[in-house]
Design an enzyme around this catalytic site. Structure first.
Site, PDB file in Angstrom:
ATOM      1  N   SER A   1      -6.250   3.658   4.502  1.00 45.71           N
ATOM      2  CA  SER A   1      -5.586   3.242   3.015  1.00 45.71           C
ATOM      3  C   SER A   1      -6.394   2.013   2.363  1.00 45.71           C
ATOM      4  CB  SER A   1      -4.500   2.137   3.719  1.00 45.71           C
ATOM      5  OG  SER A   1      -3.583   1.587   2.554  1.00 45.71           O
TER       6      SER A   1
ATOM      7  N   SER B   1       0.710  -1.039  -0.011  1.00 48.59           N
ATOM      8  CA  SER B   1       0.128   0.375   0.252  1.00 48.59           C
ATOM      9  C   SER B   1       0.855   1.432  -0.186  1.00 48.59           C
ATOM     10  CB  SER B   1      -0.756  -0.329   1.402  1.00 48.59           C
ATOM     11  OG  SER B   1      -2.127  -0.512   0.677  1.00 48.59           O
TER      12      SER B   1
ATOM     13  N   LYS C   1      -0.099   3.722  -2.878  1.00 45.60           N
ATOM     14  CA  LYS C   1      -0.610   5.347  -2.897  1.00 45.60           C
ATOM     15  C   LYS C   1      -0.163   6.320  -2.187  1.00 45.60           C
ATOM     16  CE  LYS C   1      -4.590   2.375  -0.874  1.00 45.60           C
ATOM     17  NZ  LYS C   1      -3.744   0.817  -0.151  1.00 45.60           N
TER      18      LYS C   1
ATOM     19  N   LYS D   1       2.769   6.384   4.875  1.00 45.02           N
ATOM     20  CA  LYS D   1       1.578   5.118   4.634  1.00 45.02           C
ATOM     21  C   LYS D   1       2.171   3.967   4.630  1.00 45.02           C
ATOM     22  CE  LYS D   1      -1.587   4.646   3.097  1.00 45.02           C
ATOM     23  NZ  LYS D   1      -1.163   2.747   4.071  1.00 45.02           N
TER      24      LYS D   1
END
Length: 377
Positions: free
Chosen positions: A111, A51, A54, A217
């Site tokens: 997320s 993730s 992102k 993140k």
């Protein structure tokens, strides 16, 4: 259940830096403003980012906001595809409407894969077109070891990046200060007050438990293991750390905290000249004014080992002799270089501090006539 994280590791310059992130596949530490690399362990190794993908998704969304193509308060309708996303999600239903602001919270805090696809479709028309833009942006940033196949980081063949590249993408994202309004939130709510109210809890616990951390993140898949791109700011210095391939979330958090400790405890941030300062003037041809002040696009700074002092600093200016009107504010016209004892420390772009509009024909005629007659206008 209360989870308590205590990060008190002390990593000194005397320690072998090989000890940092010893149990992770890859790690990278960069100072955000200068781009100086402070630590690199397998930073060029191609790995699945999960993730942390992102970060690029957020970058393109923030660019679209800045360009005025989308607005924070406009509604986004959830497609069937977006609603069908598995993994981390905010449980969007097909046809459900949320604002860009709400979906940004869903991406940055929780997320949400469904929120990422919904925003990708909204920005580019389709997720495939958005993915094309992600890869184009990677090339624009000079990243040769990054290829995206989706906007979420869900497992996919030929979807990879590196710790180094993720730091560069994060550096680009952090130029948009307002993204930190989302990534720094530890908790929030969507659909507040409704039957399907959804509690958002940040997947990055360092936001709450490490002083100064305000992003960015996390990422996890079975293939990628536990990953974290973190950023924190102290004493004017913003650090970006990327950790990839930790075995557990506890290890991921601990190793990332050690990387931050290493950066802050062993380095100082020195500003050499500030954005907005008048550096010099440049002559303007055919302009309303004959000269325009020149300034730095951004602060000129260096990161040095703690305790090291700067000595015998000299500067060199390399700019165009003249610019031709009309010229825009922030047009780049040269560079300012800083040297210590003859060795280049850093180089920064010089830009026009003001707009340089064209002069009217009467003004140009009068100026030409004055020059011919030796008068000063």
């Amino acid at each position: 259940m209360l989870l308590l994280f205590i990060y008190s590791s002390v990593v000194t310059a005397e320690q072998e830096t090989e000890e940092l992130a010893e149990d992770a596949t890859s790690a990278f530490v960069m100072e955000a403003d200068t781009g100086q690399v402070l630590y690199d362990k397998n930073g060029e190794e191609k790995l699945p980012p999960a993730s942390m993908t992102k970060i690029m998704t957020l970058l393109l969304i923030m660019e679209s906001l800045e360009e005025g193509n989308i607005q924070l308060d406009e509604k986004v309708t959830t497609s069937e595809r977006a609603a069908s996303m598995g993994g981390s999600q905010i449980f969007l239903e097909e046809g459900e409407e949320m604002t860009v602001d709400e979906l940004l919270r869903g991406i940055a805090i929780a997320s949400g894969n469904d929120a990422s696809v919904a925003m990708a479709e909204h920005v580019a028309g389709t997720e495939d077109k958005f993915i094309e833009q992600m890869n184009e942006k990677a090339k624009e940033l000079g990243l040769n070891n990054t290829t995206f196949q989706n906007t979420t980081g869900l497992p996919s063949d030929d979807h990879y990046t590196t710790a180094n590249d993720l730091a560069v993408i994060s550096q680009a994202l952090l130029r948009y200060d307002n993204v930190l309004e989302y990534t720094s939130l530890y908790e929030d709510y969507l659909r507040e007050g409704k039957d399907n109210e959804f509690w958002l809890v940040n997947t990055n616990p360092l936001v709450r438990h490490y002083d100064g951390v305000d992003g960015l993140k996390t990422g996890f898949t079975k293939e990628a293991k536990y990953n974290l791109t973190a950023t924190a700011k102290k004493d004017g210095m913003r650090i970006i750390t990327v950790l990839m391939g930790a075995e557990t979330p506890k290890e991921r958090n601990h190793l990332s905290a050690e990387l931050l400790d290493f950066a802050f405890q062993n380095h100082d941030y020195h500003v050499l000249a500030e954005k907005g300062d008048n550096v010099t003037d440049v002559r303007v041809e055919k302009g309303k004014q004959t000269t325009v002040p020149v300034t730095l696009r951004k602060n000129a700074a260096v990161v040095l080992p703690k305790g090291k002092q700067l000595n015998d600093i000299t500067t060199e200016i390399d700019i165009l002799e003249t610019v031709t009107a009309p010229a825009k504010r922030h047009d780049e016209i040269g560079t300012l270089q800083f040297y210590e004892n003859g060795e280049l420390l850093t180089e920064r772009s010089l830009v026009l501090k003001e707009e340089a509009p064209s002069a009217s024909w009467p003004v140009l005629f009068k100026r030409t006539l004055s020059t011919m007659t030796g008068q000063v206008s």
